[in-house]
Enzyme design. Structure first.
Site, PDB file in Angstrom:
ATOM      1  N   HIS A   1       5.198  33.272 -24.673  1.00  0.00           N
ATOM      2  CA  HIS A   1       5.019  32.706 -23.339  1.00  0.00           C
ATOM      3  C   HIS A   1       6.075  33.221 -22.358  1.00  0.00           C
ATOM      4  O   HIS A   1       6.152  32.782 -21.213  1.00  0.00           O
ATOM      5  CB  HIS A   1       5.091  31.172 -23.460  1.00  0.00           C
ATOM      6  CG  HIS A   1       4.580  30.426 -22.286  1.00  0.00           C
ATOM      7  ND1 HIS A   1       5.378  29.571 -21.529  1.00  0.00           N
ATOM      8  CD2 HIS A   1       3.355  30.378 -21.708  1.00  0.00           C
ATOM      9  CE1 HIS A   1       4.659  29.040 -20.562  1.00  0.00           C
ATOM     10  NE2 HIS A   1       3.436  29.511 -20.639  1.00  0.00           N
TER      11      HIS A   1
ATOM     12  N   LYS B   1       8.281  35.511 -19.713  1.00  0.00           N
ATOM     13  CA  LYS B   1       8.025  36.382 -18.561  1.00  0.00           C
ATOM     14  C   LYS B   1       9.326  37.116 -18.247  1.00  0.00           C
ATOM     15  O   LYS B   1      10.220  36.573 -17.587  1.00  0.00           O
ATOM     16  CB  LYS B   1       7.586  35.583 -17.331  1.00  0.00           C
ATOM     17  CG  LYS B   1       6.209  34.918 -17.465  1.00  0.00           C
ATOM     18  CD  LYS B   1       6.278  33.543 -18.040  1.00  0.00           C
ATOM     19  CE  LYS B   1       4.898  32.882 -18.042  1.00  0.00           C
ATOM     20  NZ  LYS B   1       4.880  31.618 -18.796  1.00  0.00           N
TER      21      LYS B   1
ATOM     22  N   ASP C   1      15.801  49.756 -15.671  1.00  0.00           N
ATOM     23  CA  ASP C   1      16.978  50.624 -15.784  1.00  0.00           C
ATOM     24  C   ASP C   1      18.202  49.910 -16.346  1.00  0.00           C
ATOM     25  O   ASP C   1      19.336  50.395 -16.191  1.00  0.00           O
ATOM     26  CB  ASP C   1      17.322  51.245 -14.423  1.00  0.00           C
ATOM     27  CG  ASP C   1      16.283  52.261 -13.971  1.00  0.00           C
ATOM     28  OD1 ASP C   1      15.498  52.714 -14.830  1.00  0.00           O
ATOM     29  OD2 ASP C   1      16.244  52.588 -12.774  1.00  0.00           O
TER      30      ASP C   1
ATOM     31  N   HIS D   1       3.618  24.984 -10.887  1.00  0.00           N
ATOM     32  CA  HIS D   1       3.777  25.589 -12.205  1.00  0.00           C
ATOM     33  C   HIS D   1       5.238  25.875 -12.519  1.00  0.00           C
ATOM     34  O   HIS D   1       5.569  26.520 -13.513  1.00  0.00           O
ATOM     35  CB  HIS D   1       2.953  26.895 -12.232  1.00  0.00           C
ATOM     36  CG  HIS D   1       2.770  27.492 -13.586  1.00  0.00           C
ATOM     37  ND1 HIS D   1       3.376  28.672 -13.977  1.00  0.00           N
ATOM     38  CD2 HIS D   1       2.048  27.079 -14.653  1.00  0.00           C
ATOM     39  CE1 HIS D   1       3.026  28.970 -15.212  1.00  0.00           C
ATOM     40  NE2 HIS D   1       2.221  28.020 -15.655  1.00  0.00           N
TER      41      HIS D   1
ATOM     42  N   LYS E   1       9.138  25.613 -13.661  1.00  0.00           N
ATOM     43  CA  LYS E   1       9.830  25.038 -14.820  1.00  0.00           C
ATOM     44  C   LYS E   1      11.328  25.163 -14.563  1.00  0.00           C
ATOM     45  O   LYS E   1      11.921  26.217 -14.772  1.00  0.00           O
ATOM     46  CB  LYS E   1       9.463  25.778 -16.104  1.00  0.00           C
ATOM     47  CG  LYS E   1       7.945  26.012 -16.290  1.00  0.00           C
ATOM     48  CD  LYS E   1       7.682  27.457 -16.564  1.00  0.00           C
ATOM     49  CE  LYS E   1       6.245  27.880 -16.570  1.00  0.00           C
ATOM     50  NZ  LYS E   1       5.239  27.018 -17.009  1.00  0.00           N
TER      51      LYS E   1
ATOM     52  N   ASP F   1      23.938  17.441 -12.199  1.00  0.00           N
ATOM     53  CA  ASP F   1      25.322  17.207 -11.781  1.00  0.00           C
ATOM     54  C   ASP F   1      25.927  18.319 -10.934  1.00  0.00           C
ATOM     55  O   ASP F   1      27.146  18.556 -10.991  1.00  0.00           O
ATOM     56  CB  ASP F   1      26.211  16.974 -13.004  1.00  0.00           C
ATOM     57  CG  ASP F   1      25.896  15.657 -13.702  1.00  0.00           C
ATOM     58  OD1 ASP F   1      25.155  14.836 -13.127  1.00  0.00           O
ATOM     59  OD2 ASP F   1      26.390  15.446 -14.826  1.00  0.00           O
TER      60      ASP F   1
END
Length: 474
Positions: free
Chosen positions: A214, A216, A221, A391, A393, A398
């Site tokens: 899952h 991404k 370079d 979508h 996440k 603090d």
């Protein structure tokens, strides 16, 4: 014929018994063990199919040898050791050690981070960076759609490969199950090295479907990296079903790119069995980036001994002094996460949870409501994002610790998926993430409006509780 009937019944019974013994020997949480035993006992045929697809435990399997892992880690360790004046603040030292000890998630300072909260800004930056590549492009995405955006990126990758740039792409076989092979074959024909993650093919069509990559990740370079929640899909630009998509992604420059490179190269070894350790993939960093932005790239997977990212979330929740804000598109928390959220809220910590008003999967939305009711009862402030589908996440606590990546707050991300998150220990980064949360909160229903949603008829609550039993599978 009667003997054939009894033979089939005997084979089935032995298979069920063997599966039950395997579940018992895995030493899972008692509730999970009982759930699988009940499924195998009371759902003939369907139960055993569910087990083979979703119930097998691969956490103990060594799919990457320790020797190869050491080789893939050596280069990033050398770059880690070369850091000067690396100081780990006492407030986060235990969390940093947790990640470093369990999965060699080394901490790197001197990082420059750009945060993108919409698809247009992210993909424009990604395209510009890919166009400037001179040595290599490493791209990994759960979904790589065969749409206008996916084809544009494919064209760019093919052009760069023809220029002599090394281009490697990893896509998840289940995440891209609707994409025809000709889409990837075109890239291969153009010189791009393309691999699918755990391809699901007969007769090996069993537990592989349950353990998906899952992540991404993109590294260009060895100097610039990207990590976050956005897949390669047009929905991030135009939305889906007339609902805009909100997500969070980051562009990294600095030491953390070494850690991101290591994460990709381990995955590449996993899918291609090619060990890449050359110094050229870890070039010298830009000396102009000199700051106290400290971070770690933390990966988790079902083949690691422990669920690293989930453990990090639990520790942050239990050690928070003032607040913890969380955004997730899916809220099906594991028991440790649910316990930590309720404990923090009861202790007076300002725990806020943001989820979409409407999910893109109805079963997940139904199952989520019972969990949401539980955390509200403990004092967690829940916000329903109502300006499209969120979508994103992210987690921030603090004004010092924050995280962003591919990990949802659900069973699948914490226990079954291969995930990657960036954790930062920086007041500047935390305040930026906090502001993103507060900006999103302005597009949410109020707490009072959310509470009204849970005054539902008994039969609906019963249905939601039944669907909740499927949470580990959703």
């Amino acid at each position: 014929m009667i003997y054939l009937h009894w033979a089939i019944l005997a084979i089935y019974s032995l298979t069920v018994v063997a599966a039950m013994v395997t579940v018992l020997m895995d030493r899972r949480q008692p509730a999970k063990t009982m759930a699988w035993v009940m499924v195998l006992l009371f759902l003939p045929l369907f139960g055993i199919v569910l087990y083979f697809f979703f119930g097998q435990n691969t956490r103990k399997e060594k799919l990457v040898s320790q020797r190869s892992l050491d080789q893939l880690t050596k280069r990033s360790m050398l770059e880690f050791a070369a850091q000067r004046n690396l100081k780990i603040p006492e407030d986060c030292a235990a969390l940093v050690r947790l990640f470093a000890n369990q999965s060699m998630a080394l901490p790197f300072k001197d990082n420059q981070v750009d945060i993108y909260t919409d698809g247009y800004a992210f993909f424009l930056s990604l395209i510009k960076t890919l166009g400037a590549a001179r040595h290599h492009i490493h791209l990994e995405s759960y979904i790589f759609e065969d749409d206008s955006l996916g084809n544009l990126l494919a064209d760019i990758l093919i052009d760069k490969a023809r220029e002599g740039v090394e281009v490697r792409v990893i896509y998840d076989d289940v995440g891209c199950w609707r994409v025809k092979n000709r889409f990837y074959d075109r890239m291969r024909a153009g010189g791009v090295k393309v691999c699918s993650f755990m391809p699901v093919k007969f007769p090996a069509f069993t537990g592989k479907v349950n353990y998906r990559n899952h992540r991404k990740i993109c590294v260009v370079d060895g100097k610039i990296g990207f990590i976050g929640g956005m897949n390669v899909a047009l929905r991030y630009l135009r939305g889906r079903r007339h609902r805009p998509w909100r997500d969070t992604h980051m562009k990294l420059e600095g030491g953390l790119v070494y850690a991101l490179q290591r994460a990709f190269l381990i995955d590449w070894y996993f899918v291609d069995r090619t060990l890449i350790t050359s110094r050229v993939y870890y070039p010298e960093l830009n000396p102009a980036i000199d700051n106290d932005c400290l971070g770690q790239i933390v990966t988790s997977s079902p083949i690691q001994p422990w669920p690293d990212i989930m453990q990090g979330y639990v520790r942050i929740l239990l050690e928070a002094k003032h607040y913890v804000y969380i955004e997730t598109p899916y809220f099906l928390p594991t028991e440790p996460i649910l316990f930590a959220m309720r404990t923090a809220a009861v202790a007076g910590i300002d725990v806020r949870l943001m989820i979409p008003m409407h999910c893109d999967a109805k079963l997940v939305e139904w199952a989520s409501k019972s969990y949401v009711a539980e955390v509200i009862e403990a004092g967690v402030k829940v916000f329903f994002y109502d300006k499209g589908f969120n979508h994103s996440k992210l987690l921030v606590s603090d004004d010092f610790i924050c995280s962003c990546g591919s990990t949802n707050v659900d069973f699948r991300s914490f226990e079954n998926n291969f995930e990657a998150n960036a954790f930062f220990y920086s007041r500047e980064m935390a305040c930026k993430m906090k502001q993103i949360f507060l900006d999103d909160q302005a597009n949410c229903l109020s707490i009072e409006e959310v509470r009204k949603l849970f005054h539902t008829p008994f039969l609906q609550r019963l249905w939601e509780s039944v669907i909740r039993l499927l949470s580990p599978l959703l």
